[in-house]
Design a protein around this motif. Structure first.
Motif, mmCIF file in Angstrom:
data_model
loop_
_atom_site.group_PDB
_atom_site.id
_atom_site.type_symbol
_atom_site.label_atom_id
_atom_site.label_comp_id
_atom_site.label_asym_id
_atom_site.label_seq_id
_atom_site.Cartn_x
_atom_site.Cartn_y
_atom_site.Cartn_z
ATOM 1 N N ASP A 19 -66.149 -39.802 2.313
ATOM 2 C CA ASP A 19 -66.431 -41.233 2.141
ATOM 3 C C ASP A 19 -66.738 -41.575 0.690
ATOM 4 O O ASP A 19 -66.460 -42.685 0.237
ATOM 5 N N ASN A 64 -77.424 -35.432 5.560
ATOM 6 C CA ASN A 64 -76.374 -35.656 4.567
ATOM 7 C C ASN A 64 -76.943 -35.321 3.192
ATOM 8 O O ASN A 64 -77.855 -35.986 2.714
ATOM 9 N N CYS A 68 -76.427 -30.754 9.163
ATOM 10 C CA CYS A 68 -76.220 -30.984 7.732
ATOM 11 C C CYS A 68 -74.787 -30.690 7.287
ATOM 12 O O CYS A 68 -74.258 -31.409 6.435
ATOM 13 N N ARG A 80 -82.615 -35.486 4.221
ATOM 14 C CA ARG A 80 -81.718 -36.051 5.229
ATOM 15 C C ARG A 80 -80.634 -35.014 5.545
ATOM 16 O O ARG A 80 -80.326 -34.183 4.688
ATOM 17 N N ASP A 117 -71.987 -30.979 9.137
ATOM 18 C CA ASP A 117 -71.197 -32.098 9.648
ATOM 19 C C ASP A 117 -71.432 -33.363 8.828
ATOM 20 O O ASP A 117 -70.489 -33.996 8.342
ATOM 21 N N SER A 118 -72.694 -33.746 8.645
ATOM 22 C CA SER A 118 -73.021 -34.987 7.935
ATOM 23 C C SER A 118 -72.526 -34.967 6.498
ATOM 24 O O SER A 118 -72.021 -35.975 5.992
ATOM 25 N N THR A 119 -72.662 -33.838 5.833
ATOM 26 C CA THR A 119 -72.267 -33.739 4.429
ATOM 27 C C THR A 119 -70.749 -33.750 4.275
ATOM 28 O O THR A 119 -70.234 -34.378 3.335
ATOM 29 N N CYS A 120 -70.023 -33.115 5.182
ATOM 30 C CA CYS A 120 -68.551 -33.173 5.134
ATOM 31 C C CYS A 120 -68.071 -34.615 5.252
ATOM 32 O O CYS A 120 -67.219 -35.062 4.481
ATOM 33 N N ARG A 121 -68.613 -35.326 6.206
ATOM 34 C CA ARG A 121 -68.189 -36.712 6.430
ATOM 35 C C ARG A 121 -68.521 -37.587 5.224
ATOM 36 O O ARG A 121 -67.716 -38.409 4.794
ATOM 37 N N ALA A 122 -69.703 -37.408 4.657
ATOM 38 C CA ALA A 122 -70.129 -38.228 3.515
ATOM 39 C C ALA A 122 -69.314 -37.909 2.265
ATOM 40 O O ALA A 122 -68.983 -38.820 1.496
ATOM 41 N N LYS A 180 -83.431 -31.929 -0.384
ATOM 42 C CA LYS A 180 -82.961 -33.108 0.332
ATOM 43 C C LYS A 180 -83.854 -33.298 1.545
ATOM 44 O O LYS A 180 -84.500 -32.352 1.999
ATOM 45 N N ALA A 221 -77.395 -38.194 0.638
ATOM 46 C CA ALA A 221 -78.350 -39.278 0.888
ATOM 47 C C ALA A 221 -79.651 -39.020 0.139
ATOM 48 O O ALA A 221 -80.223 -37.930 0.231
#
Length: 172
Positions: free
Chosen positions: A124, A85, A114, A83, A116-121, A81, A88
């Motif tokens: 979603d 997330n 990473c 990003r 934090d961003s991945t948990c949120r995504a 990856k 992404a």
């Protein structure tokens, strides 16, 4: 079913100049999760963060290789990856759905980026996101210690973004 997703447990981050907090304990937790996932037949994904060609973390760089302390069997899906997330610009969501995963258990590095961003995504995108409370880490920053960053993220992400569960209480 939940898949296991381990983020960025790579040489340049784990064995780099900024040592991760409680790194050995994290490895034990991740290896326990790997064993639990295998026993349950849950899919396992490992992300490696890469940068553009010519950067220190270009694809194929030794710094992007997974740490050898992870007890892998070769049945895992390893993907790159670029990003924070992990969803992404990757086909992670499609691969999870193709394997019947309705949820994803997230662990690895670094907490404030990473993880934090991945948990949120994940939430979603409709996945049941589970963060392992002691399954992620980072390094101290000038503003906060790694322990404070981890505690803050466990408290902030729990509820609206994911479930936070201790590894000993998680069953695939």
């Amino acid at each position: 079913m939940h898949a296991l997703l381990i983020l960025d447990m790579q040489m340049g981050l784990f064995h780099g100049p900024d040592k991760p907090w409680a790194g050995e304990a994290l490895l034990d937790t991740l290896n326990t999760l790997l064993s639990k996932a295998r026993s349950a037949g849950a899919p396992v994904f490992l992300a490696r963060h890469v940068g553009p060609p010519g950067s220190p973390i270009e694809p194929g760089s030794p710094l992007t290789q997974l740490v050898p302390q992870l007890l892998l069997t070769g049945n895992e899906v390893v993907f790159e990856k670029n990003r924070p997330n992990a969803f992404a610009t990757t086909d992670l969501a499609g691969q999870l759905k193709a394997r019947g995963a309705e949820g994803v258990v997230i662990a690895g590095m670094k907490t404030q980026y990473c993880v934090d961003s991945t948990c949120r995504a994940a939430r979603d995108l409709g996945f049941d996101a589970v963060l392992i409370a002691e399954g992620h880490t980072c390094s101290d920053t000038p503003a906060l210690s790694a322990q404070e960053i981890i505690a803050h993220h466990n408290a902030t992400l729990a509820g609206p973004f994911c479930r936070v569960v201790r590894a000993e209480d998680w069953h695939f």
